[in-house]
Design a protein around this motif. Sequence first.
Motif, PDB file in Angstrom:
ATOM      1  N   THR A 421       0.828  -1.201   0.000  1.00  0.00           N
ATOM      2  CA  THR A 421       0.000   0.000   0.000  1.00  0.00           C
ATOM      3  C   THR A 421       0.864   1.253   0.000  1.00  0.00           C
ATOM      4  N   GLY A 422       0.289   2.359  -0.498  1.00  0.00           N
ATOM      5  CA  GLY A 422       0.955   3.663  -0.473  1.00  0.00           C
ATOM      6  C   GLY A 422       0.046   4.697   0.157  1.00  0.00           C
ATOM      7  N   ASP A 423      -0.114   5.826  -0.507  1.00  0.00           N
ATOM      8  CA  ASP A 423      -1.112   6.873  -0.234  1.00  0.00           C
ATOM      9  C   ASP A 423      -0.865   7.753   0.968  1.00  0.00           C
ATOM     10  N   ILE A 424      -0.469   7.193   2.101  1.00  0.00           N
ATOM     11  CA  ILE A 424      -0.643   7.930   3.343  1.00  0.00           C
ATOM     12  C   ILE A 424       0.639   8.645   3.792  1.00  0.00           C
ATOM     13  N   HIS A 425       1.718   8.466   3.017  1.00  0.00           N
ATOM     14  CA  HIS A 425       2.957   9.213   3.253  1.00  0.00           C
ATOM     15  C   HIS A 425       3.572   8.894   4.609  1.00  0.00           C
ATOM     16  N   LEU A 426       3.444   7.669   5.037  1.00  0.00           N
ATOM     17  CA  LEU A 426       4.175   7.220   6.220  1.00  0.00           C
ATOM     18  C   LEU A 426       4.481   5.737   6.075  1.00  0.00           C
ATOM     19  N   SER A 427       5.481   5.293   6.827  1.00  0.00           N
ATOM     20  CA  SER A 427       5.842   3.878   6.820  1.00  0.00           C
ATOM     21  C   SER A 427       4.999   3.159   7.856  1.00  0.00           C
ATOM     22  N   GLY A 428       4.458   2.017   7.502  1.00  0.00           N
ATOM     23  CA  GLY A 428       3.651   1.298   8.471  1.00  0.00           C
ATOM     24  C   GLY A 428       3.619  -0.190   8.200  1.00  0.00           C
ATOM     25  N   VAL A 429       3.364  -0.947   9.266  1.00  0.00           N
ATOM     26  CA  VAL A 429       3.160  -2.386   9.164  1.00  0.00           C
ATOM     27  C   VAL A 429       1.860  -2.693   9.883  1.00  0.00           C
ATOM     28  N   GLY A 430       0.926  -3.346   9.207  1.00  0.00           N
ATOM     29  CA  GLY A 430      -0.360  -3.622   9.823  1.00  0.00           C
ATOM     30  C   GLY A 430      -0.733  -5.086   9.700  1.00  0.00           C
ATOM     31  N   GLN A 431      -1.646  -5.525  10.572  1.00  0.00           N
ATOM     32  CA  GLN A 431      -2.208  -6.861  10.417  1.00  0.00           C
ATOM     33  C   GLN A 431      -3.651  -6.725   9.948  1.00  0.00           C
ATOM     34  N   LEU A 432      -4.016  -7.565   8.981  1.00  0.00           N
ATOM     35  CA  LEU A 432      -5.347  -7.510   8.378  1.00  0.00           C
ATOM     36  C   LEU A 432      -6.279  -8.436   9.140  1.00  0.00           C
ATOM     37  N   THR A 433      -7.455  -7.903   9.455  1.00  0.00           N
ATOM     38  CA  THR A 433      -8.436  -8.656  10.234  1.00  0.00           C
ATOM     39  C   THR A 433      -9.819  -8.411   9.644  1.00  0.00           C
ATOM     40  N   THR A 434     -10.780  -9.190  10.102  1.00  0.00           N
ATOM     41  CA  THR A 434     -12.165  -8.936   9.707  1.00  0.00           C
ATOM     42  C   THR A 434     -12.943  -8.432  10.924  1.00  0.00           C
ATOM     43  N   THR A 435     -14.069  -7.783  10.660  1.00  0.00           N
ATOM     44  CA  THR A 435     -14.892  -7.279  11.754  1.00  0.00           C
ATOM     45  C   THR A 435     -15.363  -8.424  12.646  1.00  0.00           C
ATOM     46  N   ALA A 436     -15.641  -9.577  12.038  1.00  0.00           N
ATOM     47  CA  ALA A 436     -16.126 -10.714  12.821  1.00  0.00           C
ATOM     48  C   ALA A 436     -15.034 -11.324  13.695  1.00  0.00           C
ATOM     49  N   ASN A 437     -13.794 -11.217  13.254  1.00  0.00           N
ATOM     50  CA  ASN A 437     -12.669 -11.805  13.987  1.00  0.00           C
ATOM     51  C   ASN A 437     -11.567 -10.769  14.172  1.00  0.00           C
ATOM     52  N   PRO A 438     -11.847  -9.751  14.965  1.00  0.00           N
ATOM     53  CA  PRO A 438     -10.967  -8.576  14.956  1.00  0.00           C
ATOM     54  C   PRO A 438      -9.579  -8.796  15.541  1.00  0.00           C
ATOM     55  N   THR A 439      -9.348  -9.937  16.149  1.00  0.00           N
ATOM     56  CA  THR A 439      -8.007 -10.146  16.714  1.00  0.00           C
ATOM     57  C   THR A 439      -7.221 -11.218  15.976  1.00  0.00           C
ATOM     58  N   THR A 440      -7.787 -11.750  14.881  1.00  0.00           N
ATOM     59  CA  THR A 440      -7.087 -12.807  14.151  1.00  0.00           C
ATOM     60  C   THR A 440      -6.519 -12.256  12.842  1.00  0.00           C
ATOM     61  N   ALA A 441      -5.210 -12.232  12.721  1.00  0.00           N
ATOM     62  CA  ALA A 441      -4.596 -11.725  11.500  1.00  0.00           C
ATOM     63  C   ALA A 441      -4.776 -12.726  10.367  1.00  0.00           C
ATOM     64  N   VAL A 442      -5.203 -12.218   9.212  1.00  0.00           N
ATOM     65  CA  VAL A 442      -5.326 -13.089   8.032  1.00  0.00           C
ATOM     66  C   VAL A 442      -4.313 -12.701   6.957  1.00  0.00           C
ATOM     67  N   GLY A 443      -3.536 -11.667   7.239  1.00  0.00           N
ATOM     68  CA  GLY A 443      -2.523 -11.234   6.287  1.00  0.00           C
ATOM     69  C   GLY A 443      -1.796 -10.037   6.857  1.00  0.00           C
ATOM     70  N   ILE A 444      -0.757  -9.625   6.154  1.00  0.00           N
ATOM     71  CA  ILE A 444       0.081  -8.515   6.615  1.00  0.00           C
ATOM     72  C   ILE A 444       0.105  -7.425   5.551  1.00  0.00           C
ATOM     73  N   GLU A 445       0.008  -6.188   6.000  1.00  0.00           N
ATOM     74  CA  GLU A 445       0.083  -5.042   5.093  1.00  0.00           C
ATOM     75  C   GLU A 445       1.378  -4.269   5.329  1.00  0.00           C
ATOM     76  N   PHE A 446       2.090  -4.018   4.242  1.00  0.00           N
ATOM     77  CA  PHE A 446       3.286  -3.176   4.300  1.00  0.00           C
ATOM     78  C   PHE A 446       2.977  -1.870   3.579  1.00  0.00           C
ATOM     79  N   VAL A 447       2.941  -0.793   4.336  1.00  0.00           N
ATOM     80  CA  VAL A 447       2.623   0.528   3.778  1.00  0.00           C
ATOM     81  C   VAL A 447       3.928   1.284   3.541  1.00  0.00           C
ATOM     82  N   THR A 448       4.152   1.654   2.277  1.00  0.00           N
ATOM     83  CA  THR A 448       5.357   2.440   2.004  1.00  0.00           C
ATOM     84  C   THR A 448       5.083   3.922   2.217  1.00  0.00           C
ATOM     85  N   THR A 449       6.071   4.615   2.750  1.00  0.00           N
ATOM     86  CA  THR A 449       5.962   6.068   2.821  1.00  0.00           C
ATOM     87  C   THR A 449       6.103   6.644   1.420  1.00  0.00           C
ATOM     88  N   SER A 450       5.990   7.941   1.293  1.00  0.00           N
ATOM     89  CA  SER A 450       6.079   8.597  -0.009  1.00  0.00           C
ATOM     90  C   SER A 450       7.523   8.714  -0.475  1.00  0.00           C
TER      91      SER A 450
END
Length: 526
Positions: A421-450
């Motif tokens: 992912t890009g867009d937000i002009h910051l570096s970030g690492v996130g875990q992807l979850t669903t609303t039904a299972n908000p604490t279970t990671a189903v994937g990883i997001e790597f956000v690149t800074t600008s």
Amino acid sequence: MTTPISRRMFLTLGATVVIAACASSEEGKSSLTTEVATTAPATGLAPPSDLPSNPFTLGVASGDPDTESVVLWTRLAIDALNGGAMPDEDIDVLWEMSATDSFDDIVLSGIATASPQYGHSIHVIASPPKAAGLLRYRFRLGDFISPIGTTRLSPSSDSMEPVKIASASCQNWTAGFYTAYHDMAELAPDLVLFLGDYIYEGGTGSLDSGAVRLHNSEEIKDLVAYRNRYGLYKSDPLLQAAHHMCPWVVTWDDHEVENNYANLTPEDPAEADGYAARRGDAYQAWWEHMPVRFDPPVDENLTIYRQFSWGSLVNMLVLDTRQYRDDQACNDAVLQTTPACDDALLPERTLLGAEQEAWLTANIRGVDKVWNVLANQTVMTDIRLGAAVLNFDQWDGYAPNRDRVLTDITEQGVKNLIVLTGDIHLSGVGQLTTTANPTTAVGIEFVTTSISSGGNVPPETQGLLQALPNILDAEASHRGYILHTITPETWTAQYRIVDDARIKNSVVSDWKTFTVTAGTAAVAEI
Ligand code: FE
Ligand code: CA
């Protein structure tokens, strides 16, 4: 590539040169005009030119490689800030591929036609021999010779060869210099993935207000103005060098048209009249300047979402979350901590559009690759604060769509989901979850800074971001990119940050490096 492709571009198969030009014609944008077969490469036959000066001012590029072919790009422009200043006629250009910088052994060549209808841009689909490895390519017109680019095909579909992919986004000309690309060239990725905001549409800016260099015009709104803006950005030698080093896979975000537009809704509703034409112009100028493997837009529409593979390691779906989305909910409020209005949770809300959503869920599964990747624009990680949505432009503003996609992916047993992912002009690492299972990671997001664009969030909010449960780490003060090293066992994301992108030749160093082990949805700093 699963997106339908007609062969209006230049298609070369072995020594048979089939020229199918995007030339102007009575029917306009959908003509297949010329077909020429030759039995041998056309070497050294650069078409004559009476141009007064070098038309290869914008460099060259390659992109969308597959196992058979790769797109070679250039655009002829003597004066790229003023419409190109080219003769209003079709111009034939010689292209050549070689294993060496001297080009004394031509592996493949052909003639491509640059048409004024498409800004004298050229998109060649070149099919060099698979064993050729790294290849140089260039274009020639009379005595003028373009810069040399390096490209390659993707490896065979059973290859486990590791790959290095750089992800980048957001290169506002006025906000900083492209030092990140200088560093990227030194680290030599096999491929660059560009996630949007290649240009910004705004006016000149001002040095008094913090611009380090100025845009070439007021806000761009028509084809000529969008072309001239690409001409400005592509005049940057560091950006050109980054294109010359390896093939790119490019998608767009909002600023290629206008900030936070949604489908045919402009940022300012008062500008709705004529907005479709503006979007069509913006899409056409983007197409003209990108090394992409599809046809130019028809009216205001251009299908760019597509599948991309690398060996047996990567199944990547390149998304378009701008063209089909519903308008941002709740007046697109930013950093609002009160509960979101009801619209944000309407089940029918879409970020992808129904067709792309169906395409995504059909193509993310059943593909025998180690890593399943979404090349995506806006942050997908759920960072809602209870019922509050901090940014309605992100997937949080389209949570039902996110839940549908991630739930489907999970239920289908898709493993090793990585979102870039890009867009937000910051570096970030996130875990992807669903609303039904908000604490279970189903994937990883790597956000690149600008690459250069200024911070969207003040650096002081870094602590808040880091405290969000699904944000594993964040760094909000620096520009840069991510170098991903992908093997059958691990996905490693090395975050490179520029000390100060507002000064030239600033130092670039590691922020942090994270790794995901295949078979898990967990990330660790290494
Ligand atoms: Fe941006
Ligand atoms: Ca953006």
